[in-house]
Enzyme design. Structure first.
Site, PDB file in Angstrom:
ATOM      1  N   TYR A   1      29.889  42.651  36.391  1.00  0.00           N
ATOM      2  CA  TYR A   1      31.337  43.253  36.062  1.00  0.00           C
ATOM      3  C   TYR A   1      32.342  42.130  36.833  1.00  0.00           C
ATOM      4  O   TYR A   1      33.269  41.805  36.113  1.00  0.00           O
ATOM      5  CB  TYR A   1      31.375  44.387  36.789  1.00  0.00           C
TER       6      TYR A   1
ATOM      7  N   SER B   1      40.820  44.546  36.546  1.00  0.00           N
ATOM      8  CA  SER B   1      40.373  45.161  37.748  1.00  0.00           C
ATOM      9  C   SER B   1      40.647  44.506  38.927  1.00  0.00           C
ATOM     10  O   SER B   1      40.738  43.280  38.967  1.00  0.00           O
ATOM     11  CB  SER B   1      38.615  45.251  37.597  1.00  0.00           C
TER      12      SER B   1
END
Length: 239
Positions: free
Chosen positions: A137, A124
């Site tokens: 995350y 990501s």
């Protein structure tokens, strides 16, 4: 014919990647916790479905009864909430699926071979910058990138590669959740909420799953044999 494994292959980015490899003639296996989603993703294509939880060592080991030429660690999830309000359970769950799941998947891929396998982690842009709203995350995805770079050094002399794809906000259920959350929280219409979610992308849009799938096809191709330990941002210039 190459054998390809995609974890988290039932929805979103994983589903698009699985379809892209299957459509070019590869033997694709998708894995995930919800078998009904896997079967739906496989419908109309020659794709093998295996119910498995990548946070389970036993489940992940069982996936590798035979070696895969391309292994894509895509399974992921992230709890939201700033550090001061984040529960330990959400922290541990986020690290388990994103970081430990990638570790277990790649460990088995390396144990079983082949030595020249292409390993790809769907990371990501959170691997490359901080985000106060999703610290667990972000920490997990930073860890994924460190793991990728370490494995890349390990496989460099055997002909294998290990790389990370770092998407910006992508048009998946995760983005949909963010959009509907903004709509409810700030009483926004869908267009305004979508614009807020896409605002981090200088192109002013969400990335499409097919763009990530195309990137994975490239990293698994002969043309990418010299790309190793790389974090390839697909984010319209965000990173």
């Amino acid at each position: 014919m190459r054998r390809v494994l995609v974890t988290g292959g039932g929805t979103g980015i994983g589903r698009a990647i699985a379809h892209a490899f299957a459509d070019q003639g590869d033997a694709v296996t998708i894995a995930g916790r919800r078998i009904e989603l896997l079967k739906d993703a496989a419908e109309g294509r020659d794709i093998t479905c295996i119910q498995a939880d990548v946070t389970s060592e036993a489940d992940t080991t069982a996936l590798f009864e035979m070696p895969f030429d391309v292994v894509i660690a895509n399974a992921g999830w992230g709890a939201s909430g700033k550090v001061a309000k984040l529960s330990l359970d959400d922290w541990n769950a986020t690290l388990a699926v994103n970081l430990t799941g990638t570790f277990l998947t790649f460990r088995e891929a390396l144990r079983i071979g082949p030595k020249d396998a292409r390993l790809i982690a769907i990371a990501s842009t959170a691997s490359l910058q901080g985000n106060a709203s999703v610290p667990a995350y972000t920490a997990a995805k930073h860890g994924v990138l460190g793991l990728v770079r370490s494995i890349a050094l390990d496989v460099a002399k055997t002909g294998g590669t290990c790389n990370a794809i770092c998407p910006g906000f992508t048009d998946t259920d995760l983005a949909e959740g963010a959009i509907t959350g903004l709509m409810q929280r700030f009483d926004l219409d869908r267009e305004a909420a979508t614009a807020k979610v896409a605002a981090g992308n200088p192109q002013g849009r969400l990335i499409t799953p097919s763009e990530i799938a195309g990137t994975a096809l490239f990293l698994a191709s002969p043309a990418a044999a010299g790309i190793n330990g790389h974090a390839l941002s697909v984010s319209g210039g965000e990173i």
